[in-house]
Design an enzyme around this catalytic site. Structure first.
Site: not given
Ligand SMILES: *[C@@H]1O[C@H](CO)[C@@H](O)[C@H](O)[C@H]1NC(C)=O
Ligand SMILES: *[C@@H]1O[C@H](CO)[C@@H](O)[C@H](O)[C@H]1NC(C)=O
Length: 400
Positions: A186, A340, A370
């Site tokens: 991320s 995501d 995600h």
């Protein structure tokens, strides 16, 4: 104890505020995912209603309740220390090295605002990586927003990596300079990708990275209406609005940037040439464009970009690097998840790296959302978390 208390609060919040959150079809363990997602949303609503705390503070509290102190086990020695003045958590295999070891610099996620190397999921992942690969893992505790804005997060991770890559430091930990990689998820994938790019231009660094692993990375600030943003506006864990919040908070707490980003009109016409690097109409494969129609950018006045130039900087948005800057990057692993908002960032980087001649392994997880790789223990354990973590570690084991 803290964690239990928080989960209790979460459970009561759940009971009091049932918020319907549609879970995309095709996810494994959908009821559990919905429960987790609803829990997070309920918490946010409760806090807003009570006006107790800033939403970010609550997320921060959840993060801290998930943290574990450094504790060694029979396989790995774990310590907190500093590299170049930046806090790191260090994982050293207990087994005496037969020759030199491999090493990974790991950068945790959390939207540049949250997260810690010591969070249960990150701690486990680093432990497993260290033990399974017989590798040194340096997990970076870079400084966070809103207290610190760009480029502090980038600078911290860069300083740690550069310090570690020195021959004298590598040899202190019995690390082979030909087998050092960087990885992150991320916002951590964002920082890892940006650091890998910057290292190529640093003549003081003599050790080259062997590999980079980017786990559902955030890679660009320009277009926050990509097909993946549109399709996953309300997907679990990371909604479009939360991502906009994270992006804008990386640069400033001034709400005007957040508002402009939310309407995807924050880039001035003077920077229009950058859109070629995030133009999904030719950077996404046909099957991912689905029925989306490319409409091109909406421009803003230059004021925001003048005030916060960071959001157009490739150190914040590695997809904005020119093709020439991508040459020389190491062997790359990119994990993207179907559900995501950041999916298309990863897919477009794969496309651009391949076009620049970089060998890339792209794993697209159709049944994942995600952040799924962090759900590997306790109440929040999911099968998909283990699948993603194992896939990532297997790649590292073969390629680092
Ligand atoms: C240590 O390694 C052994 C062998 O791989 C494994 O069975 C054991 O669970 C590991 N211990 C911990 C605490 O992870
Ligand atoms: C995006 O790419 C398409 C071709 O696929 C092109 O027609 C369009 O002008 C490009 N837009 C920008 C802003 O680069």
């Amino acid at each position: 104890m803290g964690a239990k208390l928080l989960w209790l609060c979460l459970a009561s919040a759940l009971a009091a505020y049932y918020i319907y959150s549609p879970i995309p079809a095709g996810l494994g363990q959908p009821w559990k995912v919905m429960l987790l997602d609803t829990g997070f949303r309920a918490m946010g609503h409760l806090v807003k209603q009570l006006g107790l705390m800033h939403y970010m503070d609550v997320l921060m509290l959840i993060t801290f309740s998930e943290c574990v102190a450094p504790s060694s086990d029979e396989n790995v020695t774990v310590t907190d220390t500093e590299f170049s003045g930046v806090a790191v958590r260090l994982y050293l295999p207990r087994k005496a090295p037969e020759g030199l070891r491999r090493a990974v610099v790991y950068v945790h996620g959390g939207g540049w605002c949250l997260g810690q190397a010591g969070m249960k999921g990150y701690d486990l992942l680093s432990r497993w990586t260290s033990h399974r690969l017989n590798a040194v893992v340096v997990s970076v505790n870079y400084r966070l927003a809103p207290k610190h804005h760009f480029p502090v997060q980038f600078d911290d991770v860069y300083a740690v990596t550069k310090f570690f890559l020195q021959r004298s430091v590598l040899s202190r930990y019995s690390v082979d300079p030909h087998h050092v990689g960087i990885a992150g998820d991320s916002a951590g994938g964002n920082l890892a990708a940006a650091v890998a790019q910057q290292l190529l231009e640093d003549s003081e660094v003599e050790t080259k990275l062997k590999a980079q692993a980017l786990i559902y990375p955030a890679l660009q600030t320009l277009d926050l209406n990509l097909p993946s943003y549109q399709e996953n506006k309300h997907s679990p864990i990371l909604s479009r609005l939360l991502m906009v919040r994270f992006w804008s908070e990386y640069f400033t707490s001034d709400p005007s940037l957040r508002q402009a980003m939310a309407s995807n009109a924050h880039v001035p016409v003077e920077s229009s040439h950058l859109f070629q690097f995030v133009n999904w109409s030719h950077l996404l494969p046909e099957e991912m464009k689905k029925d989306h129609v490319y409409t091109g950018p909406v421009y803003s006045s230059p004021a925001l970009a003048q005030k916060y130039p960071g959001f157009l900087d490739p150190r914040a948005a590695p997809l904005l690097a020119s093709d020439a800057r991508l040459h020389g990057l190491p062997l790359t692993y990119v994990l993207t998840c179907e559900h995501d908002v950041l999916r298309d960032d990863g897919v477009m980087y794969v496309q651009r790296l391949r076009a620049a001649g970089i060998p890339v392994v792209h794993h697209h997880a159709k049944d994942a959302f995600h952040g799924a790789m962090m759900f590997v223990s306790g109440l929040t354990e999911l099968a998909v978390g283990h699948q993603l973590a194992n896939g990532y570690m297997a790649w590292l084991n073969e390629n680092l």
